[in-house]
Design a protein around this motif. Structure first.
Motif, PDB file in Angstrom:
ATOM      1  N   LYS A  36       0.825  -1.222   0.000  1.00  0.00           N
ATOM      2  CA  LYS A  36       0.000   0.000   0.000  1.00  0.00           C
ATOM      3  C   LYS A  36       0.853   1.264   0.000  1.00  0.00           C
ATOM      4  CE  LYS A  36      -1.721  -1.517   3.861  1.00  0.00           C
ATOM      5  NZ  LYS A  36      -1.147  -2.874   3.890  1.00  0.00           N
ATOM      6  N   SER A  37       1.786   1.338   0.966  1.00  0.00           N
ATOM      7  CA  SER A  37       2.587   2.562   1.098  1.00  0.00           C
ATOM      8  C   SER A  37       3.475   2.740  -0.130  1.00  0.00           C
ATOM      9  CB  SER A  37       3.425   2.511   2.380  1.00  0.00           C
ATOM     10  OG  SER A  37       2.577   2.306   3.503  1.00  0.00           O
ATOM     11  N   SER A  38       4.034   1.647  -0.651  1.00  0.00           N
ATOM     12  CA  SER A  38       4.874   1.734  -1.852  1.00  0.00           C
ATOM     13  C   SER A  38       4.061   2.234  -3.042  1.00  0.00           C
ATOM     14  CB  SER A  38       5.441   0.358  -2.214  1.00  0.00           C
ATOM     15  OG  SER A  38       6.158  -0.174  -1.139  1.00  0.00           O
ATOM     16  N   ALA A  50       5.180   8.050   1.972  1.00  0.00           N
ATOM     17  CA  ALA A  50       4.611   7.069   2.910  1.00  0.00           C
ATOM     18  C   ALA A  50       5.738   6.116   3.306  1.00  0.00           C
ATOM     19  CB  ALA A  50       3.490   6.304   2.233  1.00  0.00           C
ATOM     20  N   HIS A  51       5.780   5.743   4.576  1.00  0.00           N
ATOM     21  CA  HIS A  51       6.867   4.868   5.032  1.00  0.00           C
ATOM     22  C   HIS A  51       6.589   3.426   4.664  1.00  0.00           C
ATOM     23  CE1 HIS A  51       8.777   8.144   7.062  1.00  0.00           C
ATOM     24  NE2 HIS A  51       7.618   8.465   7.597  1.00  0.00           N
ATOM     25  N   THR A  52       7.604   2.792   4.079  1.00  0.00           N
ATOM     26  CA  THR A  52       7.456   1.395   3.664  1.00  0.00           C
ATOM     27  C   THR A  52       8.447   0.546   4.444  1.00  0.00           C
ATOM     28  OG1 THR A  52       9.144   1.523   1.956  1.00  0.00           O
ATOM     29  CG2 THR A  52       6.923   2.157   1.319  1.00  0.00           C
ATOM     30  N   LYS A  58       4.190  -2.200   9.142  1.00  0.00           N
ATOM     31  CA  LYS A  58       4.894  -0.913   9.222  1.00  0.00           C
ATOM     32  C   LYS A  58       3.919   0.234   9.501  1.00  0.00           C
ATOM     33  CE  LYS A  58       8.071   2.188   8.791  1.00  0.00           C
ATOM     34  NZ  LYS A  58       9.052   2.327   9.854  1.00  0.00           N
ATOM     35  N   THR A  59       2.865   0.310   8.721  1.00  0.00           N
ATOM     36  CA  THR A  59       1.923   1.417   8.875  1.00  0.00           C
ATOM     37  C   THR A  59       0.931   1.074   9.981  1.00  0.00           C
ATOM     38  OG1 THR A  59       2.159   1.775   6.499  1.00  0.00           O
ATOM     39  CG2 THR A  59       0.362   2.944   7.590  1.00  0.00           C
ATOM     40  N   GLN A  60       0.970   1.865  11.061  1.00  0.00           N
ATOM     41  CA  GLN A  60       0.075   1.555  12.183  1.00  0.00           C
ATOM     42  C   GLN A  60      -0.881   2.697  12.484  1.00  0.00           C
ATOM     43  OE1 GLN A  60       1.352  -0.711  15.408  1.00  0.00           O
ATOM     44  NE2 GLN A  60       2.323  -2.163  14.039  1.00  0.00           N
ATOM     45  N   THR A  74      -5.194   8.372   1.448  1.00  0.00           N
ATOM     46  CA  THR A  74      -5.058   7.836   2.802  1.00  0.00           C
ATOM     47  C   THR A  74      -4.393   6.466   2.775  1.00  0.00           C
ATOM     48  OG1 THR A  74      -7.022   9.026   3.466  1.00  0.00           O
ATOM     49  CG2 THR A  74      -6.352   7.216   4.889  1.00  0.00           C
ATOM     50  N   ASP A  75      -3.357   6.348   3.590  1.00  0.00           N
ATOM     51  CA  ASP A  75      -2.617   5.084   3.727  1.00  0.00           C
ATOM     52  C   ASP A  75      -3.084   4.426   5.028  1.00  0.00           C
ATOM     53  OD1 ASP A  75      -0.778   3.065   3.454  1.00  0.00           O
ATOM     54  OD2 ASP A  75       0.964   4.276   4.048  1.00  0.00           O
ATOM     55  N   LEU A  76      -3.781   3.317   4.891  1.00  0.00           N
ATOM     56  CA  LEU A  76      -4.308   2.651   6.090  1.00  0.00           C
ATOM     57  C   LEU A  76      -3.372   1.525   6.526  1.00  0.00           C
ATOM     58  CD1 LEU A  76      -7.999   2.527   4.908  1.00  0.00           C
ATOM     59  CD2 LEU A  76      -7.177   3.725   6.931  1.00  0.00           C
TER      60      LEU A  76
END
Ligand code: GTP
Ligand code: MG
Length: 199
Positions: A36-38, A50-52, A58-60, A74-76
């Protein structure tokens, strides 16, 4: 459509704290580590927006990015991450679901599926919930660079067939690679077409 400018807007774990600037929002969800973030970075042409991480989970937070001062990505956090306690996982899932059901301006939710695997039960369960809640979705097969063209076509066909037991017609379906940029134009043009419909 092209993205000219993307900046970090907010990160939160409390659904009610999310500011509602009233801008149209496109969100990305899927199993932990699906990409997702990538994908968000690839769409925005930014390496570290976005942090990958190669480590799942990773994404919290619910991370929102302001795009061209006029809409939001939005990055969930991912669902189904096994290596956290049951309590933590339940809290994360409640947060994700609460957000998806309450986000006032969420136009579309992209649900990401790993192109290397057949449809997993956990993804199907999640998709069926989204169907019950009548959330507008589009499907995205990720990491297409990891398969040969033939294998990818076969996987995509298998995935479509599995999903067609539940959806008629199928939601929009994209194939992407954050590594090669495959699918970038198609996905951005699709977002652009929905946005212009809503103007
Ligand atoms: P969580 O935030 O943990 O839920 O993960 P995520 O879905 O945001 O995944 P993320 O973007 O952090 O990527 C997970 C791993 O997959 C990283 O090691 C990425 O480099 C890798 N990855 C993501 N997209 C691609 C892709 O298109 N191709 C390849 N080869 N690797 C990818
Ligand atoms: Mg992530």
């Amino acid at each position: 459509m092209e993205i000219k400018e993307a900046s970090f807007l907010s990160a939160t774990i409390k659904v009610d704290e999310i500011p509602a600037p009233g801008l149209e929002e496109f969100a990305f969800i899927g199993r932990s580590n699906v990409g997702k973030s990538s994908l968000i970075n690839m769409l925005c042409n930014r390496r570290k927006l976005a942090h990958t991480s190669s480590t799942p989970g990773k994404t919290q937070c619910i991370n929102r990015f302001l795009i061209d001062k006029s809409w939001i990505i939005t990055d969930l956090p991912g669902y189904g991450f096994a290596k956290v306690s049951k309590t933590k996982r339940a809290a994360l899932e409640a947060m994700i679901q609460g957000y998806i059901r309450r986000a006032p301006n969420m136009t579309l939710l992209f649900v990401l599926l790993d192109s290397r695997h057949p449809l997993q039960q956990i993804d199907l369960d999640f998709l069926l919930k989204l169907g019950n809640w009548q959330i507008p979705i589009a499907l995205v097969l990720t990491k297409s660079d990891k398969l040969s063209k033939t294998a990818l076509e076969k996987q995509a066909a298998t995935m479509r067939k599995s999903l067609s037991h539940y959806w008629e017609p199928l939601p929009p379906f994209f194939i992407v690679s954050s590594l090669t940029g495959e699918g970038r134009k198609e996905l951005l043009d699709y977002i652009g077409s929905i946005r212009s419909e809503n103007l």
